[in-house]
Design an enzyme around this catalytic site. Structure first.
Site, PDB file in Angstrom:
ATOM      1  N   ASN A   1      22.139 -16.625 -13.448  1.00 30.24           N
ATOM      2  CA  ASN A   1      21.002 -17.420 -12.955  1.00 30.24           C
ATOM      3  C   ASN A   1      20.503 -18.599 -13.983  1.00 30.24           C
ATOM      4  OD1 ASN A   1      20.665 -15.775 -10.745  1.00 30.24           O
ATOM      5  ND2 ASN A   1      19.078 -14.497 -11.668  1.00 30.24           N
TER       6      ASN A   1
ATOM      7  N   LYS B   1      14.267 -18.449 -13.477  1.00 28.52           N
ATOM      8  CA  LYS B   1      15.012 -19.098 -14.769  1.00 28.52           C
ATOM      9  C   LYS B   1      14.744 -20.494 -14.540  1.00 28.52           C
ATOM     10  CE  LYS B   1      17.153 -15.544 -16.483  1.00 28.52           C
ATOM     11  NZ  LYS B   1      17.240 -15.049 -18.025  1.00 28.52           N
TER      12      LYS B   1
ATOM     13  N   THR C   1      25.036 -25.612 -21.599  1.00 27.72           N
ATOM     14  CA  THR C   1      24.532 -24.105 -21.877  1.00 27.72           C
ATOM     15  C   THR C   1      25.874 -23.379 -21.533  1.00 27.72           C
ATOM     16  OG1 THR C   1      22.881 -22.750 -21.698  1.00 27.72           O
ATOM     17  CG2 THR C   1      23.711 -23.482 -19.528  1.00 27.72           C
TER      18      THR C   1
ATOM     19  N   SER D   1      26.872 -17.242 -17.148  1.00 28.58           N
ATOM     20  CA  SER D   1      27.643 -16.906 -16.048  1.00 28.58           C
ATOM     21  C   SER D   1      26.706 -16.484 -14.797  1.00 28.58           C
ATOM     22  CB  SER D   1      28.443 -15.748 -16.320  1.00 28.58           C
ATOM     23  OG  SER D   1      27.741 -14.522 -16.580  1.00 28.58           O
TER      24      SER D   1
ATOM     25  N   TYR E   1      24.522 -27.563  -7.363  1.00 29.99           N
ATOM     26  CA  TYR E   1      23.633 -28.405  -7.941  1.00 29.99           C
ATOM     27  C   TYR E   1      24.179 -29.641  -8.885  1.00 29.99           C
ATOM     28  CZ  TYR E   1      20.782 -24.455  -6.682  1.00 29.99           C
ATOM     29  OH  TYR E   1      20.139 -23.136  -5.933  1.00 29.99           O
TER      30      TYR E   1
ATOM     31  N   SER F   1       0.665  -1.284   0.056  1.00 26.54           N
ATOM     32  CA  SER F   1      -0.279   0.029   0.056  1.00 26.54           C
ATOM     33  C   SER F   1       0.790   1.186  -0.144  1.00 26.54           C
ATOM     34  CB  SER F   1      -0.898  -0.100   1.332  1.00 26.54           C
ATOM     35  OG  SER F   1      -0.292  -0.043   2.416  1.00 26.54           O
TER      36      SER F   1
END
Length: 159
Positions: free
Chosen positions: A79, A52, A74, A77, A114, A28
């Site tokens: 995300n 992403k 891919t 550099s 990951y 608000s």
């Protein structure tokens, strides 16, 4: 291909099990400051910290079993590097990420965390593309462009 609403809806259904349903919030105070209604789609709460992951998951899910078995590659550099690494991990697919040697350590650590294999290159687009093409040929991995891929775009559009 010009995507349709049906294409986006199919992507929403496809990636649903793999992504968070992030909130839309308002303020608000900001609305009053701008004399407008502003909505914040909080993709910072998404897996991997950005929207992403939506495009990365959607693109990998569109691959054949054989393509997934050979992995994805891919150049990024930021995300998308982390998103493709995380998506590949979630889908039991090997990921190879071409990253410039000067990419921030926090980004490299996320990608490695990951489970992706990082392949460094010089910090130029020409080098990224050349190193990616060489490794793609050697590995047989499927190239997923970080931004110019319709399946990535459709996945991103589900936000």
């Amino acid at each position: 291909m010009i995507p349709t609403l049906k294409d986006v809806q199919a992507a929403v259904k496809r990636i649903g099990p793999y992504v968070h349903n992030t909130p839309v919030l308002t303020s608000s105070t900001i609305d009053k400051m701008l004399n407008a209604s502003v909505y914040f789609k909080c993709e910072n709460f998404q897996r991997g910290g950005a929207f992403k992951i939506r495009g990365a998951i959607n693109a990998i899910l569109q691959l054949s079993e054989d393509e997934r078995a050979r992995g994805v590659i891919t150049h990024s550099s930021g995300n998308f590097a982390a998103a493709l690494a995380l998506a590949a991990s979630a889908l039991n697919t090997k990921a190879y990420i071409i990253m410039p040697s000067n990419a921030p350590a926090v980004k490299k650590n996320a990608v490695a965390g990951y489970g992706a294999q990082i392949i460094e290159c010089e910090p130029t687009l020409k080098s990224r593309e050349a190193v990616m093409a060489m490794h793609q040929k050697k590995l047989g991995a499927t190239f997923i462009h970080p931004s110019n891929d319709m399946n990535v775009i459709l996945g991103h559009s589900t936000a």
